[in-house]
Write a protein that holds these residues in place. Structure first.
Motif, PDB file in Angstrom:
ATOM      1  N   GLY A 127      31.832  60.474  38.003  1.00 32.23           N
ATOM      2  CA  GLY A 127      31.161  61.754  37.936  1.00 32.23           C
ATOM      3  C   GLY A 127      31.291  62.545  39.222  1.00 32.23           C
ATOM      4  O   GLY A 127      32.010  62.185  40.140  1.00 32.23           O
ATOM      5  N   LYS A 128      30.551  63.659  39.291  1.00 32.91           N
ATOM      6  CA  LYS A 128      30.636  64.582  40.425  1.00 32.91           C
ATOM      7  C   LYS A 128      29.357  64.609  41.248  1.00 32.91           C
ATOM      8  O   LYS A 128      29.165  65.484  42.079  1.00 32.91           O
ATOM      9  CB  LYS A 128      30.949  65.990  39.914  1.00 32.91           C
ATOM     10  N   SER A 129      28.477  63.668  41.026  1.00 34.37           N
ATOM     11  CA  SER A 129      27.231  63.624  41.777  1.00 34.37           C
ATOM     12  C   SER A 129      27.504  63.438  43.260  1.00 34.37           C
ATOM     13  O   SER A 129      28.415  62.714  43.657  1.00 34.37           O
ATOM     14  CB  SER A 129      26.348  62.476  41.279  1.00 34.37           C
ATOM     15  N   GLU A 130      26.712  64.089  44.098  1.00 36.70           N
ATOM     16  CA  GLU A 130      26.825  63.911  45.541  1.00 36.70           C
ATOM     17  C   GLU A 130      25.931  62.778  46.044  1.00 36.70           C
ATOM     18  O   GLU A 130      25.871  62.516  47.239  1.00 36.70           O
ATOM     19  CB  GLU A 130      26.467  65.216  46.255  1.00 36.70           C
ATOM     20  N   GLU A 131      25.263  62.102  45.123  1.00 39.80           N
ATOM     21  CA  GLU A 131      24.382  61.011  45.503  1.00 39.80           C
ATOM     22  C   GLU A 131      25.200  59.731  45.712  1.00 39.80           C
ATOM     23  O   GLU A 131      26.424  59.739  45.685  1.00 39.80           O
ATOM     24  CB  GLU A 131      23.312  60.810  44.420  1.00 39.80           C
ATOM     25  N   ASP A 132      24.498  58.622  45.903  1.00 41.22           N
ATOM     26  CA  ASP A 132      25.132  57.321  46.107  1.00 41.22           C
ATOM     27  C   ASP A 132      25.897  56.933  44.849  1.00 41.22           C
ATOM     28  O   ASP A 132      25.295  56.627  43.825  1.00 41.22           O
ATOM     29  CB  ASP A 132      24.037  56.296  46.422  1.00 41.22           C
ATOM     30  N   ARG A 133      27.218  56.928  44.888  1.00 46.40           N
ATOM     31  CA  ARG A 133      28.006  56.828  43.656  1.00 46.40           C
ATOM     32  C   ARG A 133      29.158  55.829  43.727  1.00 46.40           C
ATOM     33  O   ARG A 133      29.986  55.770  42.822  1.00 46.40           O
ATOM     34  CB  ARG A 133      28.571  58.211  43.304  1.00 46.40           C
ATOM     35  N   HIS A 134      29.208  55.024  44.792  1.00 47.87           N
ATOM     36  CA  HIS A 134      30.329  54.107  44.962  1.00 47.87           C
ATOM     37  C   HIS A 134      29.842  52.657  45.060  1.00 47.87           C
ATOM     38  O   HIS A 134      28.664  52.408  45.319  1.00 47.87           O
ATOM     39  CB  HIS A 134      31.135  54.474  46.212  1.00 47.87           C
ATOM     40  N   PRO A 135      30.743  51.697  44.907  1.00 52.50           N
ATOM     41  CA  PRO A 135      30.352  50.278  44.865  1.00 52.50           C
ATOM     42  C   PRO A 135      29.821  49.749  46.188  1.00 52.50           C
ATOM     43  O   PRO A 135      30.141  50.254  47.265  1.00 52.50           O
ATOM     44  CB  PRO A 135      31.656  49.572  44.484  1.00 52.50           C
ATOM     45  N   LYS A 136      29.042  48.671  46.046  1.00 50.40           N
ATOM     46  CA  LYS A 136      28.505  47.935  47.187  1.00 50.40           C
ATOM     47  C   LYS A 136      29.039  46.503  47.080  1.00 50.40           C
ATOM     48  O   LYS A 136      28.621  45.737  46.213  1.00 50.40           O
ATOM     49  CB  LYS A 136      26.973  47.928  47.174  1.00 50.40           C
ATOM     50  N   ILE A 137      29.976  46.154  47.957  1.00 47.79           N
ATOM     51  CA  ILE A 137      30.639  44.855  47.914  1.00 47.79           C
ATOM     52  C   ILE A 137      29.922  43.911  48.870  1.00 47.79           C
ATOM     53  O   ILE A 137      29.758  44.207  50.058  1.00 47.79           O
ATOM     54  CB  ILE A 137      32.122  44.977  48.308  1.00 47.79           C
ATOM     55  N   GLY A 138      29.507  42.752  48.368  1.00 50.77           N
ATOM     56  CA  GLY A 138      28.776  41.794  49.182  1.00 50.77           C
ATOM     57  C   GLY A 138      29.658  41.026  50.141  1.00 50.77           C
ATOM     58  O   GLY A 138      30.864  41.267  50.258  1.00 50.77           O
ATOM     59  N   ASN A 139      29.076  40.060  50.831  1.00 54.66           N
ATOM     60  CA  ASN A 139      29.796  39.233  51.797  1.00 54.66           C
ATOM     61  C   ASN A 139      30.677  38.207  51.087  1.00 54.66           C
ATOM     62  O   ASN A 139      30.320  37.686  50.027  1.00 54.66           O
ATOM     63  CB  ASN A 139      28.815  38.495  52.702  1.00 54.66           C
ATOM     64  N   GLY A 140      31.821  37.898  51.680  1.00 58.27           N
ATOM     65  CA  GLY A 140      32.648  36.800  51.198  1.00 58.27           C
ATOM     66  C   GLY A 140      33.355  37.037  49.884  1.00 58.27           C
ATOM     67  O   GLY A 140      33.839  36.089  49.261  1.00 58.27           O
ATOM     68  N   VAL A 141      33.467  38.280  49.454  1.00 64.11           N
ATOM     69  CA  VAL A 141      34.068  38.598  48.153  1.00 64.11           C
ATOM     70  C   VAL A 141      35.591  38.630  48.261  1.00 64.11           C
ATOM     71  O   VAL A 141      36.144  39.061  49.274  1.00 64.11           O
ATOM     72  CB  VAL A 141      33.538  39.955  47.638  1.00 64.11           C
ATOM     73  N   LEU A 142      36.267  38.180  47.199  1.00 62.83           N
ATOM     74  CA  LEU A 142      37.713  38.298  47.067  1.00 62.83           C
ATOM     75  C   LEU A 142      38.016  39.284  45.941  1.00 62.83           C
ATOM     76  O   LEU A 142      37.550  39.103  44.813  1.00 62.83           O
ATOM     77  CB  LEU A 142      38.342  36.946  46.738  1.00 62.83           C
ATOM     78  N   ILE A 143      38.783  40.347  46.249  1.00 69.58           N
ATOM     79  CA  ILE A 143      39.146  41.356  45.247  1.00 69.58           C
ATOM     80  C   ILE A 143      40.658  41.324  45.076  1.00 69.58           C
ATOM     81  O   ILE A 143      41.415  41.611  46.010  1.00 69.58           O
ATOM     82  CB  ILE A 143      38.688  42.765  45.660  1.00 69.58           C
ATOM     83  N   GLY A 144      41.107  40.975  43.862  1.00 64.20           N
ATOM     84  CA  GLY A 144      42.523  40.827  43.583  1.00 64.20           C
ATOM     85  C   GLY A 144      43.249  42.154  43.500  1.00 64.20           C
ATOM     86  O   GLY A 144      42.647  43.227  43.389  1.00 64.20           O
ATOM     87  N   ALA A 145      44.575  42.063  43.517  1.00 63.94           N
ATOM     88  CA  ALA A 145      45.431  43.245  43.550  1.00 63.94           C
ATOM     89  C   ALA A 145      45.169  44.171  42.371  1.00 63.94           C
ATOM     90  O   ALA A 145      45.010  43.736  41.232  1.00 63.94           O
ATOM     91  CB  ALA A 145      46.899  42.814  43.551  1.00 63.94           C
ATOM     92  N   HIS A 146      45.100  45.467  42.672  1.00 60.37           N
ATOM     93  CA  HIS A 146      44.982  46.546  41.689  1.00 60.37           C
ATOM     94  C   HIS A 146      43.694  46.478  40.861  1.00 60.37           C
ATOM     95  O   HIS A 146      43.621  47.087  39.785  1.00 60.37           O
ATOM     96  CB  HIS A 146      46.202  46.566  40.764  1.00 60.37           C
ATOM     97  N   ALA A 147      42.695  45.778  41.368  1.00 62.65           N
ATOM     98  CA  ALA A 147      41.381  45.823  40.724  1.00 62.65           C
ATOM     99  C   ALA A 147      40.733  47.178  40.998  1.00 62.65           C
ATOM    100  O   ALA A 147      40.951  47.794  42.043  1.00 62.65           O
ATOM    101  CB  ALA A 147      40.492  44.696  41.232  1.00 62.65           C
ATOM    102  N   VAL A 148      39.905  47.631  40.051  1.00 65.81           N
ATOM    103  CA  VAL A 148      39.195  48.897  40.175  1.00 65.81           C
ATOM    104  C   VAL A 148      37.710  48.620  39.998  1.00 65.81           C
ATOM    105  O   VAL A 148      37.297  48.027  38.994  1.00 65.81           O
ATOM    106  CB  VAL A 148      39.676  49.911  39.115  1.00 65.81           C
ATOM    107  N   VAL A 149      36.914  49.031  40.971  1.00 65.95           N
ATOM    108  CA  VAL A 149      35.458  48.870  40.906  1.00 65.95           C
ATOM    109  C   VAL A 149      34.860  50.261  40.959  1.00 65.95           C
ATOM    110  O   VAL A 149      35.072  51.000  41.926  1.00 65.95           O
ATOM    111  CB  VAL A 149      34.939  48.000  42.068  1.00 65.95           C
ATOM    112  N   LEU A 150      34.114  50.626  39.914  1.00 67.07           N
ATOM    113  CA  LEU A 150      33.680  52.009  39.752  1.00 67.07           C
ATOM    114  C   LEU A 150      32.166  52.144  39.699  1.00 67.07           C
ATOM    115  O   LEU A 150      31.486  51.378  39.001  1.00 67.07           O
ATOM    116  CB  LEU A 150      34.271  52.597  38.464  1.00 67.07           C
ATOM    117  N   GLY A 151      31.655  53.131  40.414  1.00 67.80           N
ATOM    118  CA  GLY A 151      30.251  53.495  40.314  1.00 67.80           C
ATOM    119  C   GLY A 151      29.375  52.794  41.328  1.00 67.80           C
ATOM    120  O   GLY A 151      29.810  51.903  42.069  1.00 67.80           O
ATOM    121  N   ASN A 152      28.117  53.181  41.333  1.00 60.17           N
ATOM    122  CA  ASN A 152      27.132  52.607  42.249  1.00 60.17           C
ATOM    123  C   ASN A 152      26.654  51.269  41.703  1.00 60.17           C
ATOM    124  O   ASN A 152      25.542  51.143  41.188  1.00 60.17           O
ATOM    125  CB  ASN A 152      25.965  53.576  42.439  1.00 60.17           C
ATOM    126  N   ILE A 153      27.537  50.274  41.801  1.00 62.48           N
ATOM    127  CA  ILE A 153      27.236  48.937  41.309  1.00 62.48           C
ATOM    128  C   ILE A 153      27.354  47.944  42.450  1.00 62.48           C
ATOM    129  O   ILE A 153      27.950  48.234  43.492  1.00 62.48           O
ATOM    130  CB  ILE A 153      28.166  48.526  40.147  1.00 62.48           C
TER     131      ILE A 153
END
Length: 274
Positions: free
Chosen positions: A193-219
């Motif tokens: 969306g176009k909200s100017e509020e908190d709108r992107h992911p929060k990644i915790g400690n020690g996480v592994l994110i594989g190639a070309h993964a997409v994480v969307l939104g304030n999650i």
């Protein structure tokens, strides 16, 4: 413990800088044609911080804004946020530990664009927080052009980060990334969306994110979770689990207490096919 005492302590005992210098001397001895590169970027400097600012500025140099001006901005950023020095060391140590293709600290320091992109962001973020938002945005633009990595300078990134291969990594304005995270190429931490509020992911400690993964939104992606390559994550991920698919779903435990350090991506494939 005061910042000045920490700085003095690092100056006396600095294994990361010692490893870089030792590696640089080895390279000069074996490949004299690279001597100018090694002296200019490592051996002519007394401190890790000075060498890092020099190397990044040389890579980011453009007729619009010279390397000298970039180095001065980096010095200002270090004065405002001296923690950059320790975080940058932690990132290089993490990359050396986790990437089997990296055999010498000096190689990562000189050549790895993922490492360079994260450090450029650290300086850009410090300038952003210090009110120099225009210069921070310029650094974001140059980093995107030079390293093919686009990190909004407002995003918050912890220490001990390994950005492997790096090409195509995108991070939005309100995203956060915890400590000791490993991320492969093509990953997007995007908003919805176009909200100017908190709108992107929060990644915790020690996480592994594989190639070309997409994480969307304030999650939230919980500590020590594992995201499989090519997955699209649109809802919260609990700690210590593996998620895969489009949309991503939980398929089991993370397989190890420290996914980002172990870098086991084959285990994700085995979990999916079993």
């Amino acid at each position: 413990m005061s910042t000045n005492f920490k700085t003095a302590e690092v100056a006396m005992i600095d294994p990361v800088w010692d490893a870089i210098v030792s590696g640089a001397r080895q390279v000069v001895a074996k490949e004299p044609s690279l001597a100018n590169l090694l002296y200019s970027n490592v051996l002519n400097h007394d401190r890790f911080e000075d060498a890092l600012a020099h190397r990044l500025a040389e890579r980011l140099h453009h007729p619009d804004v010279s390397a000298d001006l970039i180095r001065q901005a980096f010095r200002d950023a270090l004065e405002d946020r001296p923690e950059i020095a320790m975080e940058s060391r932690a990132d290089l140590a993490a990359t050396l530990e986790r990437d089997p293709a990296l055999h010498k600290a000096v190689d990562g320091f000189l050549y790895f664009k993922g490492y360079h992109a994260i450090q450029t962001h650290r300086f850009a973020h410090a300038l952003w927080m210090g009110g120099r938002k225009d210069f921070a945005l310029y650094l974001q633009s140059r980093s995107s052009a030079v390293f093919q990595v686009d990190i909004n300078p407002a995003a918050r990134i912890g220490k001990g980060i390994m950005l492997d291969h790096a090409t195509g990594f995108v991070v939005g304005e309100t995203a956060t990334i915890g400590d000791n995270v490993s991320i492969l190429q093509g990953v997007t931490l995007g908003g919805t969306g176009k909200s100017e509020e908190d709108r992107h992911p929060k990644i915790g400690n020690g996480v592994l994110i594989g190639a070309h993964a997409v994480v969307l939104g304030n999650i939230k992606v919980g500590d020590c979770a594992r995201i499989g390559a090519g997955s699209v994550v649109v809802k919260d991920v609990p700690p210590r689990v593996t998620v895969v698919g489009v949309p991503a779903r939980i398929i089991g435990e993370a397989g190890t207490p420290h996914p980002a350090s172990v870098m086991d991506q084959l285990g994700v494939v085995q979990d999916v096919t079993s």
